[in-house]
Design an enzyme around this catalytic site. Structure first.
Site, short mmCIF file in Angstrom:
data_model
loop_
_atom_site.label_atom_id
_atom_site.label_comp_id
_atom_site.label_asym_id
_atom_site.label_seq_id
_atom_site.Cartn_x
_atom_site.Cartn_y
_atom_site.Cartn_z
N ARG A 76 -1.07 10.88 -17.30
CA ARG A 76 0.36 10.65 -17.10
C ARG A 76 1.17 10.87 -18.37
NH1 ARG A 76 0.96 5.37 -13.42
NH2 ARG A 76 -0.29 4.47 -15.07
N GLU A 113 -13.73 -1.76 -21.37
CA GLU A 113 -14.26 -3.07 -20.99
C GLU A 113 -15.75 -2.98 -20.66
OE1 GLU A 113 -13.30 -6.76 -17.96
OE2 GLU A 113 -12.02 -4.99 -17.96
#
Length: 188
Positions: A76, A113
């Site tokens: 994006r 993560e």
């Protein structure tokens, strides 16, 4: 560091840009996983006048920081960085996921993560003396932006700041990219 949305003396123009964003970002609950509220910018992209206002604000930030090159983070970030570079008449450096660029590249890895990721630029994309503004849609944890910063700096560029549509203030992104100037059009 700067955030247009929470600066002590916001201008009416800054408030107007934040309001445009609020009106053109859609929340998608539980995507891409339960408990996450995804910030969807496709309504912004589908509205030329609103998109133009946002690109103008990002271009103004680039000018204020003295950027001579714009770098956009996949995917994006490309949608924002390309029109900013076009508006300013500067070059564009696409920062891609590993294995997506042909020819010699520079890479930087960062932790997620669960696992790790790697981003790349062409080896000759940034030169000594380039003043690079890094552009993305969201500043969240800051992992990708920090890796992009180190990658661009290793290529010889001076990263003058990070400009994003929105910053998720409840996540540590700003701390992770310090001491970069952060221009956030909307803080959530």
């Amino acid at each position: 560091m700067t955030s247009i949305d929470d600066a002590p003396q916001r201008s009416a123009a800054h408030d107007a840009v934040a309001e445009v964003l609020r009106g053109h970002i859609r929340d998608i609950p539980d995507w891409p996983q339960p408990g996450v509220v995804f910030k969807d910018i496709t309504p912004l992209l589908a509205t030329p006048t609103a998109f133009g206002v946002v690109i103008g604000a990002l271009a103004d930030a680039a000018r204020a920081l003295g950027a001579t090159t714009i770098a956009g983070i996949e995917a994006r970030g490309f949608l924002l960085a390309a029109p900013v570079a076009d508006r300013l008449g500067t070059g564009l450096v696409p920062i891609r996921k590993q294995g997506k660029l042909p020819g010699p590249t520079r890479s930087a890895s960062y932790d997620l993560e669960y696992g790790a990721a790697t981003i790349e630029i062409h080896a000759d994309a940034v030169h000594d003396g380039d003043r690079v503004l890094l552009v993305d849609d969201v500043l969240a944890t800051g992992g990708t932006a920090a890796a992009a910063h180190s990658l661009l700096a290793a290529g010889g560029g001076e990263v003058v700041g990070l400009a994003v549509l929105m910053e998720l203030s409840f996540l540590p992104g700003r701390d992770r990219v310090a001491p970069l100037d952060v221009v956030s059009l909307l803080t959530i």
